[in-house]
Design a protein around this motif. Sequence first.
Motif, PDB file in Angstrom:
ATOM      1  N   SER A 131       5.736  29.609  29.748  1.00  0.00           N
ATOM      2  CA  SER A 131       6.473  30.680  30.413  1.00  0.00           C
ATOM      3  C   SER A 131       5.502  31.583  31.168  1.00  0.00           C
ATOM      4  O   SER A 131       4.331  31.726  30.801  1.00  0.00           O
ATOM      5  CB  SER A 131       7.265  31.492  29.395  1.00  0.00           C
ATOM      6  N   ILE A 132       6.005  32.188  32.221  1.00  0.00           N
ATOM      7  CA  ILE A 132       5.204  33.058  33.078  1.00  0.00           C
ATOM      8  C   ILE A 132       5.813  34.450  33.106  1.00  0.00           C
ATOM      9  O   ILE A 132       7.030  34.600  33.238  1.00  0.00           O
ATOM     10  CB  ILE A 132       5.127  32.493  34.508  1.00  0.00           C
ATOM     11  N   SER A 133       4.964  35.451  32.973  1.00  0.00           N
ATOM     12  CA  SER A 133       5.382  36.843  33.135  1.00  0.00           C
ATOM     13  C   SER A 133       4.743  37.396  34.394  1.00  0.00           C
ATOM     14  O   SER A 133       3.514  37.373  34.538  1.00  0.00           O
ATOM     15  CB  SER A 133       4.947  37.691  31.936  1.00  0.00           C
ATOM     16  N   VAL A 134       5.577  37.857  35.325  1.00  0.00           N
ATOM     17  CA  VAL A 134       5.108  38.502  36.550  1.00  0.00           C
ATOM     18  C   VAL A 134       5.159  40.007  36.338  1.00  0.00           C
ATOM     19  O   VAL A 134       6.204  40.559  35.972  1.00  0.00           O
ATOM     20  CB  VAL A 134       5.967  38.094  37.757  1.00  0.00           C
ATOM     21  N   ILE A 135       4.035  40.667  36.558  1.00  0.00           N
ATOM     22  CA  ILE A 135       3.903  42.091  36.255  1.00  0.00           C
ATOM     23  C   ILE A 135       3.590  42.851  37.540  1.00  0.00           C
ATOM     24  O   ILE A 135       2.637  42.519  38.255  1.00  0.00           O
ATOM     25  CB  ILE A 135       2.785  42.315  35.214  1.00  0.00           C
ATOM     26  N   ILE A 136       4.401  43.863  37.840  1.00  0.00           N
ATOM     27  CA  ILE A 136       4.247  44.629  39.080  1.00  0.00           C
ATOM     28  C   ILE A 136       4.212  46.123  38.742  1.00  0.00           C
ATOM     29  O   ILE A 136       5.188  46.666  38.213  1.00  0.00           O
ATOM     30  CB  ILE A 136       5.411  44.359  40.047  1.00  0.00           C
ATOM     31  N   PRO A 137       3.114  46.815  39.036  1.00  0.00           N
ATOM     32  CA  PRO A 137       3.087  48.273  38.855  1.00  0.00           C
ATOM     33  C   PRO A 137       3.704  48.967  40.062  1.00  0.00           C
ATOM     34  O   PRO A 137       3.531  48.522  41.207  1.00  0.00           O
ATOM     35  CB  PRO A 137       1.587  48.567  38.763  1.00  0.00           C
ATOM     36  N   VAL A 174       6.387  47.958  36.018  1.00  0.00           N
ATOM     37  CA  VAL A 174       5.816  49.061  35.233  1.00  0.00           C
ATOM     38  C   VAL A 174       5.766  50.307  36.107  1.00  0.00           C
ATOM     39  O   VAL A 174       5.001  50.379  37.068  1.00  0.00           O
ATOM     40  CB  VAL A 174       4.407  48.709  34.723  1.00  0.00           C
ATOM     41  N   ASP A 175       6.594  51.284  35.765  1.00  0.00           N
ATOM     42  CA  ASP A 175       6.694  52.501  36.568  1.00  0.00           C
ATOM     43  C   ASP A 175       5.736  53.565  36.058  1.00  0.00           C
ATOM     44  O   ASP A 175       5.664  53.839  34.860  1.00  0.00           O
ATOM     45  CB  ASP A 175       8.119  53.042  36.538  1.00  0.00           C
ATOM     46  N   GLY A 176       5.016  54.177  36.991  1.00  0.00           N
ATOM     47  CA  GLY A 176       4.062  55.213  36.636  1.00  0.00           C
ATOM     48  C   GLY A 176       4.559  56.623  36.871  1.00  0.00           C
ATOM     49  O   GLY A 176       3.758  57.558  36.952  1.00  0.00           O
ATOM     50  N   GLY A 177       5.892  56.789  36.966  1.00  0.00           N
ATOM     51  CA  GLY A 177       6.445  58.124  37.145  1.00  0.00           C
ATOM     52  C   GLY A 177       7.120  58.338  38.481  1.00  0.00           C
ATOM     53  O   GLY A 177       7.059  59.436  39.056  1.00  0.00           O
ATOM     54  N   SER A 178       7.797  57.326  39.000  1.00  0.00           N
ATOM     55  CA  SER A 178       8.446  57.422  40.315  1.00  0.00           C
ATOM     56  C   SER A 178       9.551  58.467  40.324  1.00  0.00           C
ATOM     57  O   SER A 178      10.254  58.661  39.334  1.00  0.00           O
ATOM     58  CB  SER A 178       9.032  56.064  40.711  1.00  0.00           C
ATOM     59  N   THR A 179       9.720  59.102  41.479  1.00  0.00           N
ATOM     60  CA  THR A 179      10.767  60.112  41.651  1.00  0.00           C
ATOM     61  C   THR A 179      11.689  59.780  42.821  1.00  0.00           C
ATOM     62  O   THR A 179      12.496  60.617  43.224  1.00  0.00           O
ATOM     63  CB  THR A 179      10.129  61.496  41.903  1.00  0.00           C
ATOM     64  N   ASP A 180      11.581  58.567  43.355  1.00  0.00           N
ATOM     65  CA  ASP A 180      12.287  58.244  44.601  1.00  0.00           C
ATOM     66  C   ASP A 180      13.343  57.156  44.470  1.00  0.00           C
ATOM     67  O   ASP A 180      13.819  56.623  45.465  1.00  0.00           O
ATOM     68  CB  ASP A 180      11.279  57.806  45.663  1.00  0.00           C
ATOM     69  N   GLY A 181      13.727  56.801  43.276  1.00  0.00           N
ATOM     70  CA  GLY A 181      14.730  55.759  43.110  1.00  0.00           C
ATOM     71  C   GLY A 181      14.158  54.368  42.896  1.00  0.00           C
ATOM     72  O   GLY A 181      14.914  53.393  42.812  1.00  0.00           O
ATOM     73  N   HIS A 239       1.273  43.196  43.502  1.00  0.00           N
ATOM     74  CA  HIS A 239       1.575  44.527  44.001  1.00  0.00           C
ATOM     75  C   HIS A 239       3.049  44.615  44.379  1.00  0.00           C
ATOM     76  O   HIS A 239       3.744  43.602  44.504  1.00  0.00           O
ATOM     77  CB  HIS A 239       0.704  44.847  45.213  1.00  0.00           C
ATOM     78  N   ALA A 240       3.503  45.841  44.626  1.00  0.00           N
ATOM     79  CA  ALA A 240       4.922  46.066  44.914  1.00  0.00           C
ATOM     80  C   ALA A 240       5.320  45.632  46.316  1.00  0.00           C
ATOM     81  O   ALA A 240       6.509  45.444  46.582  1.00  0.00           O
ATOM     82  CB  ALA A 240       5.254  47.546  44.727  1.00  0.00           C
ATOM     83  N   ASP A 241       4.359  45.460  47.212  1.00  0.00           N
ATOM     84  CA  ASP A 241       4.688  45.166  48.609  1.00  0.00           C
ATOM     85  C   ASP A 241       4.381  43.728  48.993  1.00  0.00           C
ATOM     86  O   ASP A 241       4.096  43.441  50.153  1.00  0.00           O
ATOM     87  CB  ASP A 241       3.969  46.136  49.548  1.00  0.00           C
ATOM     88  N   ILE A 242       4.439  42.814  48.030  1.00  0.00           N
ATOM     89  CA  ILE A 242       4.165  41.411  48.322  1.00  0.00           C
ATOM     90  C   ILE A 242       5.230  40.507  47.710  1.00  0.00           C
ATOM     91  O   ILE A 242       5.961  40.906  46.801  1.00  0.00           O
ATOM     92  CB  ILE A 242       2.777  40.985  47.810  1.00  0.00           C
TER      93      ILE A 242
END
Length: 228
Positions: free
Chosen positions: A6-12, A39-46, A84-87
């Motif tokens: 199994s594979i876990s894809v992790i995106i901060p 993994v959210d580091g404290g987003s405030t934008d939805g 990354h979040a943009d890929i």
Amino acid sequence: MTTSQSISVIIPILNEAKILEKTLSELQSELGQHELIVVDGGSTDGSVHIAEKYGRVITSEPGRAKQLNTGAASATGDILVFLHADIWLESGALASVADALASGCVGGGFLQKIDGAHFLYRAIEITANIRGKYLKIFYGDSGIFLRRVDFEKIGGFPETPILEEMEFSKALRRLGKTTLVTPRIHISARRWEAKGIVRTTLNNWLITLLYFLKFSPEQLAKLYRHIR
């Protein structure tokens, strides 16, 4: 080759709402039954609301290395893939990861494709692919993959303020052979568009050069904030 691993894809993420819907929707067909952890580091934008539609969302203290390590600790997969979040990944990318690991590699990244038409993007892709293939250094925008057991041997990403992937790559290649795989990873051109292709690229190269000249991560982080 297929695998039962199994594979876990992790995106901060941190305030990535402008791009997250596009990239996570593109990623869905490639994920299949594999695990996605955002993994959210404290987003405030939805961003969290968007991410919850596509995978499991956990929270962490801000800081990319901390977020990556938190995601890895929560993952259930035998193989970890950090993005990354943009890929997004082309079809067959995760199968290629499994094949590379089964062939004897300990980890690596993906060949890059920047989603922009400017000819300078092709030059950036070439230099990034040379860096991964010959220098064995994988940045987050190349994606980084390895087995969970090897991630634990390394001890995770060093929680430095910048260039955590550089130190992680050095530790990874000490474990064995690394590689770049295809299908490719696609990268949003937003960073280059925001600050200019030449300026952004030269800034990145300068920071990398100073890293090799033994500047501390703290010094580099101050420079990064200044030139950004």
